[in-house]
Design a protein around this motif. Sequence first.
Motif, PDB file in Angstrom:
ATOM      1  N   UNK A  94       0.882  -1.159   0.000  1.00 36.02           N
ATOM      2  CA  UNK A  94       0.000   0.000   0.000  1.00 36.02           C
ATOM      3  C   UNK A  94       0.922   1.212   0.000  1.00 36.02           C
ATOM      4  N   UNK A  95       0.840   2.007  -1.084  1.00 37.75           N
ATOM      5  CA  UNK A  95       1.766   3.112  -1.290  1.00 37.75           C
ATOM      6  C   UNK A  95       1.002   4.382  -1.665  1.00 37.75           C
ATOM      7  N   UNK A  96       1.568   5.530  -1.361  1.00 37.04           N
ATOM      8  CA  UNK A  96       0.902   6.783  -1.738  1.00 37.04           C
ATOM      9  C   UNK A  96       1.036   7.044  -3.230  1.00 37.04           C
ATOM     10  N   UNK A  97      -0.089   7.399  -3.865  1.00 35.50           N
ATOM     11  CA  UNK A  97      -0.071   7.799  -5.271  1.00 35.50           C
ATOM     12  C   UNK A  97      -0.695   9.184  -5.387  1.00 35.50           C
ATOM     13  N   UNK A  98      -0.163   9.942  -6.309  1.00 37.32           N
ATOM     14  CA  UNK A  98      -0.638  11.296  -6.554  1.00 37.32           C
ATOM     15  C   UNK A  98      -1.638  11.260  -7.699  1.00 37.32           C
ATOM     16  N   UNK A  99      -2.863  11.641  -7.411  1.00 37.27           N
ATOM     17  CA  UNK A  99      -3.904  11.677  -8.441  1.00 37.27           C
ATOM     18  C   UNK A  99      -3.808  12.993  -9.205  1.00 37.27           C
ATOM     19  N   UNK A 100      -4.290  12.980 -10.449  1.00 31.94           N
ATOM     20  CA  UNK A 100      -4.412  14.232 -11.177  1.00 31.94           C
ATOM     21  C   UNK A 100      -5.265  15.175 -10.340  1.00 31.94           C
ATOM     22  N   UNK A 101      -4.851  16.408 -10.226  1.00 31.98           N
ATOM     23  CA  UNK A 101      -5.561  17.349  -9.370  1.00 31.98           C
ATOM     24  C   UNK A 101      -4.869  17.566  -8.039  1.00 31.98           C
ATOM     25  N   UNK A 102      -3.905  16.705  -7.710  1.00 31.51           N
ATOM     26  CA  UNK A 102      -3.082  16.938  -6.534  1.00 31.51           C
ATOM     27  C   UNK A 102      -3.392  16.133  -5.291  1.00 31.51           C
ATOM     28  N   UNK A 103      -4.493  15.417  -5.255  1.00 32.70           N
ATOM     29  CA  UNK A 103      -4.800  14.611  -4.064  1.00 32.70           C
ATOM     30  C   UNK A 103      -3.865  13.404  -3.991  1.00 32.70           C
ATOM     31  N   UNK A 104      -3.484  13.043  -2.780  1.00 34.03           N
ATOM     32  CA  UNK A 104      -2.674  11.849  -2.551  1.00 34.03           C
ATOM     33  C   UNK A 104      -3.549  10.828  -1.842  1.00 34.03           C
ATOM     34  N   UNK A 105      -3.566   9.591  -2.372  1.00 34.64           N
ATOM     35  CA  UNK A 105      -4.322   8.499  -1.753  1.00 34.64           C
ATOM     36  C   UNK A 105      -3.392   7.315  -1.547  1.00 34.64           C
ATOM     37  N   UNK A 106      -3.739   6.471  -0.613  1.00 34.44           N
ATOM     38  CA  UNK A 106      -3.013   5.218  -0.395  1.00 34.44           C
ATOM     39  C   UNK A 106      -3.630   4.171  -1.314  1.00 34.44           C
ATOM     40  N   UNK A 107      -2.804   3.496  -2.101  1.00 36.09           N
ATOM     41  CA  UNK A 107      -3.311   2.533  -3.077  1.00 36.09           C
ATOM     42  C   UNK A 107      -2.586   1.199  -2.959  1.00 36.09           C
TER      43      UNK A 107
END
Length: 182
Positions: A94-107
Motif C-alpha cells: 500500500x503506497x501513496x499515489x498522486x492523483x491528477x488534481x493533486x490529491x494523494x491516496x493510499x493505493x
Amino acid sequence: MGDFWVFGYGSLMWRPGFQHSEARRARLQGYRRALCLRSVVHRGTPERPGLVLGLDRGGACVGVAFRVDESEREAVTAYLRERELVTTAYRERVLPVLLGGGAVVQAVTYVVDRHHPLYAGRLDPAHAAQIVKSAVGQSGVNADYVLSTVSHLRSLDIRDPWLEDVARRLRDGSEPSVPPAA
C-alpha cells in the motif's frame, strides 16, 4: 473504512477485471515500470525466458488509480491476489499515489520482489529487446506483449520512454544514434 484505491501500471490499467467507481491518472513516486521479471511460462520458457512488467525501485511511474467501493473491497482484494500473486515474484504494498488534481491516496499495488529468482534486474533497452524478441510462452509472443503494452499506454496518453525504446527496437531492430560527444 471508506473507499480504497488500486494502482495499475500494466494490463491492470486497460483490463482491471474488477468493479470500480472511478479510474484516474496517477503517479507513483519511487518505483518505475520495467521489464524486470523473467517469464518462463506465459511469455517464455525455462530454456528461453521472456520478460514481463514489474514495478521496480527508482524513478516514478504514471498509471491508473481505481477507486473501489468499500462493499467491493474483499472481493477485489481476493481477485487481485489471485491475479497478481500466483507466484511470489510480486509483493502487495500500500503506497501513496498522486492523483491528477493533486490529491494523494493510499493505493494497493504490486511491486517486484528483487530477491525472487526470476528478477532480471535493471536492463538497458537493447538487452531487454534482445531477450523479448526471441521469447514465446503459453500466452503468446513476448514481443506482442511489449508492443501491445506500449500501444495501450499511448491510448491512455501515458508516455514511457524506456519501454517505447524497447518497442522501437522490436519493431525495426535499429539501434539509437549515439549523440556526439560534447
